[in-house]
Design an enzyme around this catalytic site. Structure first.
Site, PDB file in Angstrom:
ATOM      1  N   LYS A 128       0.864  -1.179   0.000  1.00  0.00           N
ATOM      2  CA  LYS A 128       0.000   0.000   0.000  1.00  0.00           C
ATOM      3  C   LYS A 128       0.897   1.224   0.000  1.00  0.00           C
ATOM      4  O   LYS A 128       2.045   1.150   0.450  1.00  0.00           O
ATOM      5  CB  LYS A 128      -0.867  -0.009   1.276  1.00  0.00           C
ATOM      6  CG  LYS A 128      -2.148   0.751   1.156  1.00  0.00           C
ATOM      7  CD  LYS A 128      -3.274  -0.084   0.582  1.00  0.00           C
ATOM      8  CE  LYS A 128      -4.511   0.741   0.363  1.00  0.00           C
ATOM      9  NZ  LYS A 128      -5.633  -0.047  -0.150  1.00  0.00           N
ATOM     10  N   GLY A 181     -25.975   1.138   2.978  1.00  0.00           N
ATOM     11  CA  GLY A 181     -25.179   1.768   1.916  1.00  0.00           C
ATOM     12  C   GLY A 181     -25.470   1.127   0.578  1.00  0.00           C
ATOM     13  O   GLY A 181     -25.133  -0.037   0.347  1.00  0.00           O
ATOM     14  N   VAL A 182     -26.156   1.872  -0.290  1.00  0.00           N
ATOM     15  CA  VAL A 182     -26.495   1.311  -1.604  1.00  0.00           C
ATOM     16  C   VAL A 182     -25.825   2.146  -2.699  1.00  0.00           C
ATOM     17  O   VAL A 182     -26.462   2.687  -3.586  1.00  0.00           O
ATOM     18  CB  VAL A 182     -28.027   1.166  -1.808  1.00  0.00           C
ATOM     19  CG1 VAL A 182     -28.528  -0.050  -1.059  1.00  0.00           C
ATOM     20  CG2 VAL A 182     -28.793   2.407  -1.334  1.00  0.00           C
ATOM     21  N   GLY A 183     -24.492   2.216  -2.577  1.00  0.00           N
ATOM     22  CA  GLY A 183     -23.670   2.884  -3.583  1.00  0.00           C
ATOM     23  C   GLY A 183     -23.281   1.883  -4.658  1.00  0.00           C
ATOM     24  O   GLY A 183     -24.073   1.013  -5.031  1.00  0.00           O
ATOM     25  N   VAL A 217     -21.365  -0.777  -4.799  1.00  0.00           N
ATOM     26  CA  VAL A 217     -21.458  -2.206  -4.493  1.00  0.00           C
ATOM     27  C   VAL A 217     -22.848  -2.565  -3.957  1.00  0.00           C
ATOM     28  O   VAL A 217     -23.485  -3.523  -4.425  1.00  0.00           O
ATOM     29  CB  VAL A 217     -20.372  -2.632  -3.473  1.00  0.00           C
ATOM     30  CG1 VAL A 217     -20.513  -4.104  -3.127  1.00  0.00           C
ATOM     31  CG2 VAL A 217     -18.981  -2.347  -4.023  1.00  0.00           C
ATOM     32  N   TYR A 266     -25.805  -1.268  -4.216  1.00  0.00           N
ATOM     33  CA  TYR A 266     -26.897  -1.267  -5.199  1.00  0.00           C
ATOM     34  C   TYR A 266     -26.865  -2.550  -6.042  1.00  0.00           C
ATOM     35  O   TYR A 266     -27.885  -3.212  -6.246  1.00  0.00           O
ATOM     36  CB  TYR A 266     -26.787  -0.030  -6.102  1.00  0.00           C
ATOM     37  CG  TYR A 266     -27.658  -0.105  -7.324  1.00  0.00           C
ATOM     38  CD1 TYR A 266     -29.034   0.063  -7.239  1.00  0.00           C
ATOM     39  CD2 TYR A 266     -27.093  -0.368  -8.579  1.00  0.00           C
ATOM     40  CE1 TYR A 266     -29.835  -0.035  -8.371  1.00  0.00           C
ATOM     41  CE2 TYR A 266     -27.880  -0.465  -9.709  1.00  0.00           C
ATOM     42  CZ  TYR A 266     -29.251  -0.297  -9.594  1.00  0.00           C
ATOM     43  OH  TYR A 266     -30.042  -0.401 -10.707  1.00  0.00           O
TER      44      TYR A 266
HETATM   45  P1  NAD Z   1     -19.746   3.976  -2.549  1.00  0.00           P
HETATM   46  O1  NAD Z   1     -19.155   5.232  -2.038  1.00  0.00           O
HETATM   47  O2  NAD Z   1     -20.149   3.873  -3.972  1.00  0.00           O
HETATM   48  O3  NAD Z   1     -21.033   3.571  -1.677  1.00  0.00           O
HETATM   49  C1  NAD Z   1     -21.096   3.742  -0.295  1.00  0.00           C
HETATM   50  C2  NAD Z   1     -22.475   4.269   0.018  1.00  0.00           C
HETATM   51  O4  NAD Z   1     -22.634   4.320   1.417  1.00  0.00           O
HETATM   52  C3  NAD Z   1     -22.732   5.665  -0.530  1.00  0.00           C
HETATM   53  O5  NAD Z   1     -23.926   5.667  -1.301  1.00  0.00           O
HETATM   54  C4  NAD Z   1     -22.855   6.527   0.741  1.00  0.00           C
HETATM   55  O6  NAD Z   1     -23.811   7.575   0.579  1.00  0.00           O
HETATM   56  C5  NAD Z   1     -23.334   5.508   1.752  1.00  0.00           C
HETATM   57  N1  NAD Z   1     -23.050   5.845   3.138  1.00  0.00           N
HETATM   58  C6  NAD Z   1     -21.997   6.493   3.662  1.00  0.00           C
HETATM   59  N2  NAD Z   1     -22.114   6.581   5.005  1.00  0.00           N
HETATM   60  C7  NAD Z   1     -23.273   5.972   5.331  1.00  0.00           C
HETATM   61  C8  NAD Z   1     -23.949   5.728   6.551  1.00  0.00           C
HETATM   62  N3  NAD Z   1     -23.459   6.145   7.729  1.00  0.00           N
HETATM   63  N4  NAD Z   1     -25.116   5.039   6.507  1.00  0.00           N
HETATM   64  C9  NAD Z   1     -25.626   4.632   5.339  1.00  0.00           C
HETATM   65  N5  NAD Z   1     -25.041   4.849   4.144  1.00  0.00           N
HETATM   66  C10 NAD Z   1     -23.888   5.507   4.143  1.00  0.00           C
HETATM   67  O7  NAD Z   1     -18.687   2.833  -2.173  1.00  0.00           O
HETATM   68  P2  NAD Z   1     -18.649   1.346  -2.746  1.00  0.00           P
HETATM   69  O8  NAD Z   1     -17.646   1.283  -3.829  1.00  0.00           O
HETATM   70  O9  NAD Z   1     -20.023   0.846  -2.953  1.00  0.00           O
HETATM   71  O10 NAD Z   1     -17.994   0.586  -1.507  1.00  0.00           O
HETATM   72  C11 NAD Z   1     -18.762   0.298  -0.355  1.00  0.00           C
HETATM   73  C12 NAD Z   1     -17.864  -0.325   0.725  1.00  0.00           C
HETATM   74  O11 NAD Z   1     -17.250  -1.507   0.221  1.00  0.00           O
HETATM   75  C13 NAD Z   1     -16.704   0.574   1.164  1.00  0.00           C
HETATM   76  O12 NAD Z   1     -16.444   0.315   2.526  1.00  0.00           O
HETATM   77  C14 NAD Z   1     -15.538   0.077   0.328  1.00  0.00           C
HETATM   78  O13 NAD Z   1     -14.295   0.323   0.960  1.00  0.00           O
HETATM   79  C15 NAD Z   1     -15.839  -1.413   0.293  1.00  0.00           C
HETATM   80  N6  NAD Z   1     -15.251  -2.094  -0.874  1.00  0.00           N
HETATM   81  C16 NAD Z   1     -15.574  -1.697  -2.135  1.00  0.00           C
HETATM   82  C17 NAD Z   1     -15.021  -2.362  -3.221  1.00  0.00           C
HETATM   83  C18 NAD Z   1     -15.369  -1.965  -4.635  1.00  0.00           C
HETATM   84  O14 NAD Z   1     -15.079  -2.731  -5.559  1.00  0.00           O
HETATM   85  N7  NAD Z   1     -15.999  -0.829  -4.870  1.00  0.00           N
HETATM   86  C19 NAD Z   1     -14.143  -3.447  -3.021  1.00  0.00           C
HETATM   87  C20 NAD Z   1     -13.858  -3.840  -1.708  1.00  0.00           C
HETATM   88  C21 NAD Z   1     -14.412  -3.156  -0.635  1.00  0.00           C
END
Ligand code: NAD
Length: 349
Positions: A80, A184-186, A188, A190
């Site tokens: 990292k 959290g429906v971002g 991943v 969603y």
């Molecule tokens: P993202 O930012 O697209 O989605 C996260 C969502 O969580 C957002 O919509 C945000 O508004 C919401 N959020 C933030 N704080 C919140 C709270 N207190 N309560 C409810 N909702 C809240 O991120 P992502 O890419 O979907 O990743 C989600 C998680 O998975 C993160 O912890 C990330 O580190 C982990 N992750 C992601 C990946 C990837 O491929 N994207 C891979 C491994 C781990």
């Protein structure tokens, strides 16, 4: 600032402190372990309050990458890097190139990729000065079928992990009627909802961002709930897909779900919360195992990208979790502890 006696130091192979006077670059690269291959890991740019905080972060995160890659069965090590600075204010093309030169000096032991505060565009700049860059999602990968975004693979891996947990606990293969709360429906969360909906599960969702919730209500018939309610709902599965440290002294006693399985990194506020979950009879899918779909997808990028190969590898997240669950039950030990031991055994091999 101690290094060898630092609480997060864990036999890291190389820790480089990188400075460039012309651009103001102050960065740390940590190569934790290369037993299985070159150390891949994102570069986080963050306005750390102190150098000590940056060092703690890079030591902890690089170790996590080693364990994640090992458990995912990837021939890859863990590393990292962190750049101390505000990505909106301090990031310049020259600073990124200076970072690239620092990566290059390690001769390929560390492969840099994007993380919070850095983007694919930044990696392209870094790639001007070093070949040791991953996660570029270059034209060759995209032409071969990769989307460039690891989230679909991460969501698929989490879905496969939930299937494995349900099978372990209730000996069920189908998810029809399963009640799942998604925090959290971002990107991943969603996509995870879509998989669950297609499999017949019932959904409860929350998010900071109201339109993201509305989309799940509209498309999947999900029930919208408040952010402070999601962890304590009377459901079968709680899927944290937002932020870390959601499994803590306050949330665990209130959990009603029998399974915790989601994408968020560092879900346990402290390592011992793993045991607290076990003692409450809650099956916890170790986060770095269930959310490995993204690094699996990135591993296969390149002109030979083949979605079927990636899919087959994602299925192995399910078999690894099944093994963790079975061993944890047989040995009466927390799942996170078993996952760590399995990763360490792979590292020794
Ligand atoms: P993202 O930012 O697209 O989605 C996260 C969502 O969580 C957002 O919509 C945000 O508004 C919401 N959020 C933030 N704080 C919140 C709270 N207190 N309560 C409810 N909702 C809240 O991120 P992502 O890419 O979907 O990743 C989600 C998680 O998975 C993160 O912890 C990330 O580190 C982990 N992750 C992601 C990946 C990837 O491929 N994207 C891979 C491994 C781990």
């Amino acid at each position: 600032m101690p290094l060898f006696s630092h609480p997060e130091f864990d036999a890291h192979e190389t820790v480089s402190f990188c400075f460039d006077a012309a651009t103001g670059l102050r960065a740390i690269i940590a190569v934790h372990n290369t037993n299985l291959g070159r150390a891949l890991g994102g570069c986080r740019m963050w306005p750390y309050a102190s150098e000590a905080e940056a060092l703690t972060d890079v030591l902890r995160l690089s170790r996590g990458m080693t364990y994640k890659a090992a458990l995912a069965g990837l021939p890859q090590g863990g590393g990292k890097s962190v750049i101390i600075g505000d990505p909106r204010r301090d990031k310049t093309p020259e600073l990124l190139r200076a970072m690239g030169r620092a990566v290059d000096r390690l001769g390929g032991a560390y492969v840099i990729a994007e993380d919070s505060g850095t983007s694919v565009a930044d990696m392209r700049l870094i790639a001007e000065v070093t070949p040791h860059v991953g996660g570029l999602a270059d034209a060759r990968s995209v032409a071969a079928g990769r989307s460039g975004d690891p989230s679909p693979a991460t969501a698929k891996g989490v879905f496969i992990g939930i299937q494995a947990a349900v099978k372990h606990l209730w000996q069920r293969d189908d998810l029809r009627g399963l009640r799942v709360a998604v925090q959290g429906v971002g990107n991943v969360g969603y996509r995870l909802c879509r998989h669950l909906y297609d499999a017949g599960a019932r959904l409860w969702v929350t998010d900071l961002h109201a339109p993201a919730v509305e989309r799940c209500v509209r498309e999947f018939g999900a029930v919208a709930v408040g952010m402070d309610q999601i962890a304590a709902l009377d459901v079968d599965v709680f899927a944290p897909c937002a932020l870390g440290a959601v499994l803590n002294d306050a949330s665990i006693p209130a959990l009603k779900a029998r399974i915790v399985a989601g994408a968020a990194n560092n879900q346990l506020a402290r390592p011992e919360h793993d045991r607290v979950l076990m003692e409450r009879g809650i099956l916890y899918a170790p986060d770095y195992c269930i959310n490995a779909g993204g690094i699996i997808d990135i591993f296969y990028e390149g002109p030979d990208y083949d979605a079927a190969t990636v899919d087959a590898h994602l299925q192995r997240i399910g078999s690894t979790l099944s093994e963790i669950f079975a061993r944890a039950a047989a040995e009466r030990r927390p799942t996170g502890e078993i996952a760590d031991r399995m990763a360490e055994a792979r590292l020794r091999r």
